[in-house]
Scaffold this active site. Sequence first.
Site, PDB file in Angstrom:
ATOM      1  N   SER A   4       0.839  -1.192   0.000  1.00 27.65           N
ATOM      2  CA  SER A   4       0.000   0.000   0.000  1.00 27.65           C
ATOM      3  C   SER A   4       0.880   1.250   0.000  1.00 27.65           C
ATOM      4  O   SER A   4       1.680   1.431  -0.911  1.00 27.65           O
ATOM      5  CB  SER A   4      -0.976  -0.034   1.184  1.00 27.65           C
ATOM      6  OG  SER A   4      -2.011   0.917   1.023  1.00 27.65           O
ATOM      7  N   ASN A   5       0.795   2.083   1.016  1.00 29.16           N
ATOM      8  CA  ASN A   5       1.614   3.297   1.060  1.00 29.16           C
ATOM      9  C   ASN A   5       3.108   2.993   0.905  1.00 29.16           C
ATOM     10  O   ASN A   5       3.864   3.783   0.346  1.00 29.16           O
ATOM     11  CB  ASN A   5       1.389   4.013   2.394  1.00 29.16           C
ATOM     12  CG  ASN A   5       1.142   5.498   2.233  1.00 29.16           C
ATOM     13  OD1 ASN A   5       0.467   5.912   1.305  1.00 29.16           O
ATOM     14  ND2 ASN A   5       1.674   6.291   3.134  1.00 29.16           N
TER      15      ASN A   5
END
Length: 261
Positions: free
Chosen positions: A91-92
């Site tokens: 994700s991030n």
Amino acid sequence: MYKNEWFIVPKSKPAAKLRLFCFPYAGGQAAIYFPLARLLSEQIELVAVQLPGRGNRMFEPALTSAQDIAKAVAPQIQACADKPFALLGYSNGCLQAYEVAHRLQQADVRHVFMAARSAPQLGIQREPIHLLADQQFRQELALLGGTPQELLAYDELMELMLPTLRADFKLGYDYQCPPVNPPAIDLTSMAGRFDKDVPAENVLAWQQLFAGSCQHHIIDGDHFFINTHLTKMAHVIELALLPHCQQAKATIANTKAVLSG
């Protein structure tokens, strides 16, 4: 390496042929990768990246850009380059892994894994939740599902963690894909089959940003398939890194043969 504040090695593997440096999702810390370290073979030593503002670094100010994180951590990774290595972002964490890959593409980066994150050239569709008032922000965190419920219910700890959580979501919201040449590094992307926020085709679009070979896998589960389908994720990683481990093993064997001759 093991005393470096940036890195935690959940399971030391002295005979490993390759190291895998892993960057966490927004609000996550190095500990999210501990179960994965136990599933990987002895050929792969997992190194979990501990970012400022969490875990044993809780009282350090969080960094608010992927570029700043990469600028700080890339030299630390390069200092551990006595073995070939790969990068994984979840994700991030994909943005941080991508920035590090650019800085270290001339080093011995063998592979990059991007999981559960839309490629940055597609832009961002999510609202800037890091700008919300505290109570609304906490409600959004609960809906996203990545923050443990026991943390959300613990007011004193949440007060400590809110600046770091806001910094993480600001990082993801503000990131702009740099106009640079794709690094010649092999890529594997992974998407959750039932991820309502990140469609599989958005994750597949990471292949536009790499000039090496590209593989794409859809894994059962939602956005946090790392919590529910980790065995499958570990299998994908093993398959992708096996050729690099074999190559490293052959290189070591050839070097020993030359030295003994």
